[in-house]
Design an enzyme around this catalytic site. Structure first.
Site, PDB file in Angstrom:
ATOM      1  N   THR A  24       5.064  -1.743   2.683  1.00 25.09           N
ATOM      2  CA  THR A  24       4.103  -2.169   3.674  1.00 25.09           C
ATOM      3  C   THR A  24       3.223  -3.304   3.238  1.00 25.09           C
ATOM      4  OG1 THR A  24       3.929  -0.117   4.850  1.00 25.09           O
ATOM      5  CG2 THR A  24       2.047  -1.486   4.965  1.00 25.09           C
ATOM      6  N   LYS A  56       2.945   1.052  11.721  1.00 28.15           N
ATOM      7  CA  LYS A  56       1.841   1.342  10.807  1.00 28.15           C
ATOM      8  C   LYS A  56       0.509   0.772  11.299  1.00 28.15           C
ATOM      9  CE  LYS A  56       5.295   0.861   7.314  1.00 28.15           C
ATOM     10  NZ  LYS A  56       5.798  -0.009   6.272  1.00 28.15           N
ATOM     11  N   GLY A  68      -4.638  -0.035  10.590  1.00 26.41           N
ATOM     12  CA  GLY A  68      -3.338  -0.102   9.935  1.00 26.41           C
ATOM     13  C   GLY A  68      -3.421   0.604   8.604  1.00 26.41           C
ATOM     14  N   SER A 147       1.881  -3.360  -0.583  1.00 22.28           N
ATOM     15  CA  SER A 147       2.649  -4.020  -1.642  1.00 22.28           C
ATOM     16  C   SER A 147       2.638  -5.534  -1.531  1.00 22.28           C
ATOM     17  CB  SER A 147       4.100  -3.571  -1.660  1.00 22.28           C
ATOM     18  OG  SER A 147       4.405  -2.546  -0.829  1.00 22.28           O
TER      19      SER A 147
END
Length: 196
Positions: A24, A56, A68, A147
């Protein structure tokens, strides 16, 4: 020999040694009378992409708040539900609701184990929430988690200087993050609110 995976590394393992789902990139930009949160759809388990179109980013509080998450999906859903409850308890007070949520998140034995981070915004304020008790406002109206968060953040800050609206910045910065981060894809979900 130290075999621990550094926290900044996007793949980790649970206590039993099984890989956890990670991935994500979530990006928030507040500019020109709009706040926009965008997120990719990739969910990875180890080195395998499990799903490419996870949602998300969503609306909360009857559409008055957007949010989110990055991290474990079930944990994030639990936190969204808890935040909804706090927003009902403190209507129109996003900051207060977030502070109360992070207090619970930090002190409650069950919630303390949840592994996720959240970006939330309403018309007036944008915030980052974490289990460490953080309730942070972004500097300059831009914040990212996940990430590929650092890639998206750098791209968005560079794009801020251009004559682009908030949604265009989010879309371009997320595309850049997806080109760099293997845990991020180009399947975007974008939500936005008008700001005063």
């Amino acid at each position: 020999m130290n075999t621990q995976v550094p926290e900044s590394f996007p793949l980790s393992h649970d206590d039993a040694g099984a890989p956890r789902m990670h991935a994500t990139t979530i990006l928030m930009v507040r500019k020109g009378g709009r706040v926009v949160i965008g997120g990719d759809g990739q969910v990875s388990l180890g080195q395998t992409i499990v799903k490419g179109n996870a949602r998300k980013v969503r609306r909360l509080a009857k559409g008055a708040v957007i949010g989110g998450f990055a991290g474990a999906t079930a944990d994030a859903f639990t936190l969204f539900e808890r935040l909804e409850g706090k927003l009902e308890q403190y209507p129109g007070q996003l900051t207060r609701a977030c502070v109360e949520l992070t207090k619970d998140w930090r002190t409650d034995r069950y919630l303390r184990r949840l592994e996720a981070m959240m970006l939330v915004a309403d018309r007036d304020v944008s915030l980052l929430l974490s289990g460490a008790g953080d309730v942070l406002e972004p500097e300059g109206g831009v914040m990212a988690i996940g990430s590929g968060g650092n890639y998206a953040l750098a791209a968005a800050r560079a794009l801020e200087e251009q004559d682009l609206d908030a949604e265009a910045i989010v879309r371009r910065a997320m595309r850049i993050a997806a080109e760099i981060c293997v845990y991020t894809n180009g399947s975007l979900v974008i939500e936005s609110l008008d700001t005063p």
